[in-house]
Design an enzyme around this catalytic site. Sequence first.
Site, PDB file in Angstrom:
ATOM      1  N   ARG A 170       0.781  -0.957  -0.059  1.00 61.69           N
ATOM      2  CA  ARG A 170       0.020   0.080   0.149  1.00 61.69           C
ATOM      3  C   ARG A 170       0.696   1.351  -0.021  1.00 61.69           C
ATOM      4  NH1 ARG A 170      -3.033  -3.643  -0.584  1.00 61.69           N
ATOM      5  NH2 ARG A 170      -4.992  -3.820   0.100  1.00 61.69           N
ATOM      6  N   SER A 245     -10.195  -0.145   3.401  1.00 64.46           N
ATOM      7  CA  SER A 245      -9.406  -0.187   4.629  1.00 64.46           C
ATOM      8  C   SER A 245      -8.638   1.095   5.258  1.00 64.46           C
ATOM      9  CB  SER A 245      -8.097  -1.177   4.263  1.00 64.46           C
ATOM     10  OG  SER A 245      -8.578  -2.458   4.388  1.00 64.46           O
ATOM     11  N   GLU A 341      -4.079   4.105   6.162  1.00 61.62           N
ATOM     12  CA  GLU A 341      -4.007   4.045   4.829  1.00 61.62           C
ATOM     13  C   GLU A 341      -4.382   5.151   4.078  1.00 61.62           C
ATOM     14  OE1 GLU A 341      -6.051   1.541   1.686  1.00 61.62           O
ATOM     15  OE2 GLU A 341      -5.051  -0.086   2.976  1.00 61.62           O
TER      16      GLU A 341
END
Length: 345
Positions: A170, A245, A341
């Site tokens: 990510r 997320s 995130e």
Amino acid sequence: MPQPDSPSFVAGYPLRAHNTFGFDVRARFACRIEHEAQFAAAVRDPRAVGLRRLVLGGGSNLVLTGDFDGLVLLVALQGRRVIREESDAWYVEAAAGENWHAFVAWTLDHGLPGLENLALIPGTVGAAPIQNIGAYGLEMAERFASLRAVDLATGDIVEMDAAACRFGYRDSFFKQEGRDRFAIASVTFRLPKAWTPRAAYADLARQLAVQQQADAPDARAIFDAVVAVRRAKLPDPSVLGNAGSFFKNPVIDAARFAALKAREPEVVSYPQPDGSVKLAAGWLIDQCGWKGRAVGAAAVHERQALVLVNRGGATGAEVLALARAIREDVLRRFDVELEMEPVCL
Ligand code: EPU
């Protein structure tokens, strides 16, 4: 004077429809980028000088904590095509403004498998490399060939390969040193002809069994299974605002993991090739009792504790307050720090 290619600027532009949390904030200016040259023209426009800039695709990984006092570049570049065929792979290029899921579906419709595990991820093609989207056993970086980006400082177009993009979990160059400097214009994917199914992820394997396609599934079966799993677990942002997320799955070293496992034998974990261990943040948050709980209109999703949602009218500040409370609980109980995130502005 505006540059010849300069797109038209709209002042006080509402961003609610441009961020999947649905935060009701505005930008000082916004403009729609329909061809590459407009990026450079827009940032050189006298009205944009000295302003912060935000390159916006689908706004699916973004927390806007207030009005954006700058220029938003709404990426609307369109187009997708097979640009090259080699003996072992197809190379497919898509413009940054293309919807990601529609692009994945298009590749399968054209007999080009390889991206099916990434079906239904919200957002655009241009956003995919920024956080190296991943799901159900595949990361975008594994199918990436190169991208074209506009350096907003110089207006130059640069071509970058995977090494230059520095993909991580990510993560990429565009979330680190390259942040706020580049606008991605198009992405080229390499889809190997020697296709094999990626179906080991537990939820996916279960769904393929339900579909009676557990043995030798084809790419379409995997696509359908991923869509079904995501629909069952993850809220549709057009119905319930969210950014997928909210935290990364934390990675800890082997010694810390051994100590944690001794205290919490049920901890959900994934050993990494380098000996470190990735933990399921959703499990950690769930164990702290957060699933379904709310702070004002910001809440933890009922079916996936890693997803924070806007039940209607929440502000970015409320979502961040909820995130802070979750982080504190997880730190206190597990001695593990959660990292956000989405990008926060
Ligand atoms: N779990 C719980 N409770 C929860 C949520 C999860 O106990 O409320 C447990 C699950 O039972 C499972 C484990 O935690 O054992 C992992 O859960 P899940 O399979 O739902 O995946 P995840 O690790 O929470 C990651 C990605 C998702 C991606 C899925 C599937 C990150 C931060 N998230 O979630 O990506 O779709 O795996 O591959 O890596 C995103 O990045 O926005 C995203 C949705």
